[in-house]
Every structure is written in C-alpha cells, then in structure tokens.
Write an enzyme that holds these catalytic residues in place. Structure first.
Site, PDB file in Angstrom:
ATOM      1  CB  VAL A  96      -0.933   0.014   1.232  1.00 35.03           C
ATOM      2  CG1 VAL A  96      -1.850   1.224   1.186  1.00 35.03           C
ATOM      3  CG2 VAL A  96      -1.744  -1.269   1.311  1.00 35.03           C
ATOM      4  CG  ASP A 147      -7.371 -11.978   8.658  1.00 41.93           C
ATOM      5  OD1 ASP A 147      -7.055 -12.465   9.766  1.00 41.93           O
ATOM      6  OD2 ASP A 147      -6.540 -11.630   7.806  1.00 41.93           O
ATOM      7  CG  ASP A 175     -17.478  13.645 -26.992  1.00 38.68           C
ATOM      8  OD1 ASP A 175     -17.811  13.693 -25.781  1.00 38.68           O
ATOM      9  OD2 ASP A 175     -18.306  13.516 -27.911  1.00 38.68           O
TER      10      ASP A 175
HETATM   11  C1  PIT Z   1      -4.730   3.216   4.219  1.00 38.98           C
HETATM   12  C2  PIT Z   1      -3.513   3.261   4.882  1.00 38.98           C
HETATM   13  C3  PIT Z   1      -2.812   2.099   5.040  1.00 38.98           C
HETATM   14  C4  PIT Z   1      -3.290   0.900   4.553  1.00 38.98           C
HETATM   15  C5  PIT Z   1      -4.510   0.852   3.902  1.00 38.98           C
HETATM   16  C6  PIT Z   1      -5.219   2.021   3.737  1.00 38.98           C
HETATM   17  C7  PIT Z   1      -4.978  -0.427   3.411  1.00 38.98           C
HETATM   18  C8  PIT Z   1      -6.213  -0.643   3.047  1.00 38.98           C
HETATM   19  C9  PIT Z   1      -6.744  -1.893   2.534  1.00 38.98           C
HETATM   20  C10 PIT Z   1      -5.964  -3.028   2.395  1.00 38.98           C
HETATM   21  C11 PIT Z   1      -6.538  -4.174   1.906  1.00 38.98           C
HETATM   22  C12 PIT Z   1      -7.888  -4.189   1.522  1.00 38.98           C
HETATM   23  C13 PIT Z   1      -8.662  -3.059   1.680  1.00 38.98           C
HETATM   24  C14 PIT Z   1      -8.073  -1.932   2.175  1.00 38.98           C
HETATM   25  O1  PIT Z   1      -8.427  -5.332   1.050  1.00 38.98           O
HETATM   26  O2  PIT Z   1      -1.641   2.133   5.713  1.00 38.98           O
HETATM   27  O3  PIT Z   1      -5.416   4.364   4.056  1.00 38.98           O
HETATM   28  O4  PIT Z   1      -5.832  -5.290   1.750  1.00 38.98           O
END
Ligand code: PIT
Length: 463
Positions: A39, A147, A410
């Site tokens: 991320v 989870d 367009d």
């Molecule tokens: C953030 C900051 C950060 C991590 C995330 C978002 C991750 C989000 C996430 C991760 C996943 C998912 C959905 C959302 O399925 O440090 O703003 O694996």
C-alpha cells in the site's frame, strides 16, 4: 416527487483501464505491506482540495481466481459505512490491479495497544463500539470479514476521537500464498492466530466467527494480553480448542462485571454466542455518553435536494462517492449521531429524530433520499442529499463528475453515455431509451441532444 430514479453508489466507483500514473502520483515509500500487495500513499492529480489517497497495488500473479477476486472488490465497492475503508476507484494494467482508497494516517489500532499496553474502560468502549458498528453493518449485508485483528483497524487521522476504519475486507480468501496451499491464510500473518475462532480452525464457520475475533480484540483492549496464548501457533491453537476462557486474571480485576459478561458472551461456543446487534445492545455499550452533537438536519438542504432534476441527483450521488471524510466531517458526525442502533443505515424513525421541529411530509423526503429504495438511508445517500451547494460546486468536483459521465472524453455527455454508466443492471436494462433522452434534457439547454461542460455547470448551479 420523482420516484423513478434509482441510484446505487457502486455504479460510480469505476474500474478504469487507463494508466494509473495519469491520475495519481504514487509515493515511493510504502504505507504498509499488508497481505498480498503493498500500500502506497498517493496524490490525485485532478483533485485540488483533498488529493491524498492510499493505493493498494496487487500483482495479478498472486490472484488465484480472477472472477472471485473481482467479486470481492465488488463487495468493497458496495460497502458504505463510516467505519469501513472507502474505495474510490480501481485500475488495472498488465501486471497489477490498483485499489484507490481513502488515506488513513492515524496508524493501526495494534500500535495504540502496543504503546499503551491496555486502554481505560472508557477508551476501550469508544474503540470497541466502532469495531462492532462496522461488523454489524457488514453482517447485515451478509458479509463476514473473517480476519479481524487490531492490525486491520486504522485511525483515520491522529486527532483525538478520530474514526477507526476496518481494512482488508474479505479479500484474503481469494489469494494464493506464494508457495503455500490455502487454509494457511488465516495463520500466515504474525499474530493472527490469536483471533481465530474454533469453528474457523475446523473449517466450518459463518459470520459469528467475527464476533469471536472481536471478543478477543476486546479482551486485549482491556487487558493488554491475549486470552489464548502460547509460544507457538500450535500452542495457541490448542488453547483455543479447549474453549476455556480464563477471566480470573489480575488484569481483569479492575474491569467491570458488565465488560466481562460481554466478553464471555462473545468468546464462547458458537451456539451461545451473541450476534452483532445483540452485542451492540449489550449494557456495556449502552451507557456510552452519545455526545449528542446538538446538530440537526438542515431542512432547507433536504428540500432543495428533493426538488432537483433527476440528472442532478445522479450527479450529486456521484460526487458523494468521491468526497473524503475531511471534507464532510460534520455531516459524517451527524449521520453517526442519528444512527442510534449503529448499523450504518438510517431508518425513518432515526431520520425523523434529526429534526428540531416537527415537519410535515417527512416520509416523502425520506423516500426521495433513499434512491435505491432499500427502505433506509445509506451513508452515501445521506451525504449526497445534505452536501452544501458551495461544496459540490467546486471546480474540481464538477470536472471529475463530468468526466465520469463523459466516457469517450469528447467534452459532451450523451444519452448513450448515461446509459453506459448507470444502465448495466437489472433495473435500467428494462427501461426504454426515452428515459435516457429525458435525462439529457435536464441539462441540455441549447437542445443539441448533448450536455457540454458549460451546460453541466449551469445545471449543477441552477443558474
Ligand atoms: C490506508 C492506509 C494504510 C493501509 C490501507 C489504507 C490499506 C487498506 C486496505 C488493504 C486491503 C484491503 C482493503 C483496504 O483489502 O496504511 O489508508 O488489503
């Protein structure tokens, strides 16, 4: 009042095929490397006011079953709750899939626990009610997270009272672990063993597994230690399987009976476990001083919204899907304070309580806001109806909205384009083409059968 428009917010959360670099500048520094993909923080090139986003980059080679994966992303698109991470849009190129999400900068709940050891009962309540609201909302939509753990809750920012958001929704089950067979997934990340329910270990479970995990999180919030522990995953699993919860520890001596009662009703046999609405109704979560913000709904904005043309309502719903929490902080708080049962949807009763004085015809207004006719007002529907004019009329918002509908770029929106954006679903597939032409008429002031950007701005500002 117009009853014949129908809007679902997920229609506006687009999957784009263009290059992600054309729209976002990705930071090189990782925010986190979660399960399956990294991320990054990113900046939206088109947005002026609040351009920061989090982007999860998922290598396609790690995706085992593409359809299943897309189904899961569809779930994320569908979720609409202040305590759940918001998905703005997705991209796909040859190598990766990109999820553009809300940026949380306040850190993990996990880090808060590590720093403070344990929380006061009051602080734990504030954290836990948000966790349960998110879970309750998901369960009401038939979705289990499976989870839940403190690493999967992020603080939106570092201000006191910041919102907590669940991440990593349901995506974990569709992935291949490099070099491993399935089933390992729940145990694969450090620490996640603590939260697994006995049914999940046995491979047969339903959404109540989230209640168990939430119970374990609550235990940890109050004591700083996990209820089932050991030197290895194997030992922890053994502890979980015995099902014996020991509440007779010194860390719990200062904790109220009420809190312990709740823990016992969450970490227990499946057949005896509370469901999420029962948890929210438990007395430990009842005496929370709902700091009633003394806010109330603005009847004039509401009235204005219901009188808009169909197309303008559709555009407002699109703009609402793309705002960030910073921009609508007050509205978001208002929504949450009205949502007494915390399920993330406003019933008519809850909606009614939002007004200082008695108003006539409220049911009609309620139905007009409920643009997917679900019988309750969703978060996005609420934002769409209550956004201030001065806010949605900002240049970058309007331009982004226009581009969502101007599919071929367009500079003009046509009936065909509106049909493409909205029409790929059971509801609109049955509607004849006159409908799309009538929508265009809402903004086609020079009557050439198309809406150009100036007409679009004119329509949105009721000039
Ligand atoms: C953030 C900051 C950060 C991590 C995330 C978002 C991750 C989000 C996430 C991760 C996943 C998912 C959905 C959302 O399925 O440090 O703003 O694996």
């Amino acid at each position: 009042m117009n009853q014949d428009i129908y809007i679902k917010k997920q229609w506006f959360i687009k999957s784009r095929e263009g290059k992600v670099e054309d729209y976002y500048i990705l930071d090189t520094k990782e925010l986190s490397s979660g399960s399956f993909g990294k991320v990054y923080q990113a900046k939206a090139k088109l947005l002026k006011n609040d351009p920061m986003r989090a982007v999860k980059v998922i290598p396609k080679r790690l995706i085992e079953n593409k359809d299943r994966f897309l189904q899961e992303v569809e779930i994320l698109r569908n979720l609409d709750h202040p305590n759940i991470i918001k998905l703005y849009e997705t991209f796909e190129d040859v190598r990766n899939i990109y999820l553009i999400m809300e940026l949380c900068t306040g850190g993990e709940l996990f880090d808060q626990i590590v720093t403070h050891g344990q929380l006061s009962e009051k602080d734990a309540q504030q954290v836990f009610i948000q966790i349960m609201r998110a879970i309750s909302y998901c369960h009401s939509k038939g979705i289990a997270h499976r989870d839940l753990k403190p690493e999967n809750f992020l603080y939106y920012d570092d201000k006191p009272g910041s919102l907590l958001k669940v991440i990593d929704f349901g995506l974990s089950r569709v992935f291949r672990q490099s070099g491993q067979q399935e089933k390992q997934i729940m145990k694969s990340r450090t620490g996640s063993t603590y939260y697994i329910s006995p049914e999940v270990l046995d491979g047969q479970y339903d959404e109540l597994c989230d209640i168990w995990s939430a119970g374990v999180i609550l235990f940890i919030l109050l004591t700083g230690i996990p209820p089932f522990n050991g030197n290895s995953d194997g030992e922890i699993v053994k502890q979980i399987r015995t099902g014996k919860l020991n509440l007779d520890i010194k860390e719990l001596q200062v904790v109220s009976e009420s809190a312990k009662d709740l823990i016992q009703k969450m970490i227990c046999k499946h057949s005896q476990r509370l469901n999420s609405s029962q948890v929210l109704q438990h007395e430990w979560l009842q005496n929370l001083s709902q700091n009633d913000l003394k806010l109330s709904l603005n009847f004039d904005s509401l009235k204005q919204f219901t009188q808009q043309s169909k197309l303008k309502k559709i555009v407002l719903a699109q703009i609402a899907t793309q705002v960030s929490l910073n921009e609508i902080a007050e509205l978001s708080k208002l929504f949450q304070s009205l949502d007494k049962d915390g399920n993330g949807q406003l019933s008519f009763e809850e909606f009614k309580n939002g007004f200082k004085e008695k108003k006539n015809d409220l049911l009609q207004y309620f139905e007009a806001i409920d643009t997917d006719s679900s019988g309750s007002i969703d978060y996005n529907e609420f934002i769409a109806a209550m956004m201030e004019r001065t806010f949605y009329l900002k240049q970058d918002k309007l331009l982004q909205a226009f581009q969502t509908f101007d599919l071929d770029n367009d500079g003009k929106i046509t009936a065909q384009e509106l049909k493409k954006v909205l029409g790929d679903n059971d509801y609109y597939n049955k509607i004849d083409s006159k409908f799309w032409e009538s929508l265009v008429k809402d903004g086609d002031f020079d009557e050439d059968g198309k809406i150009d950007y100036l007409e679009f701005v004119e329509m949105m500002s009721d000039l």
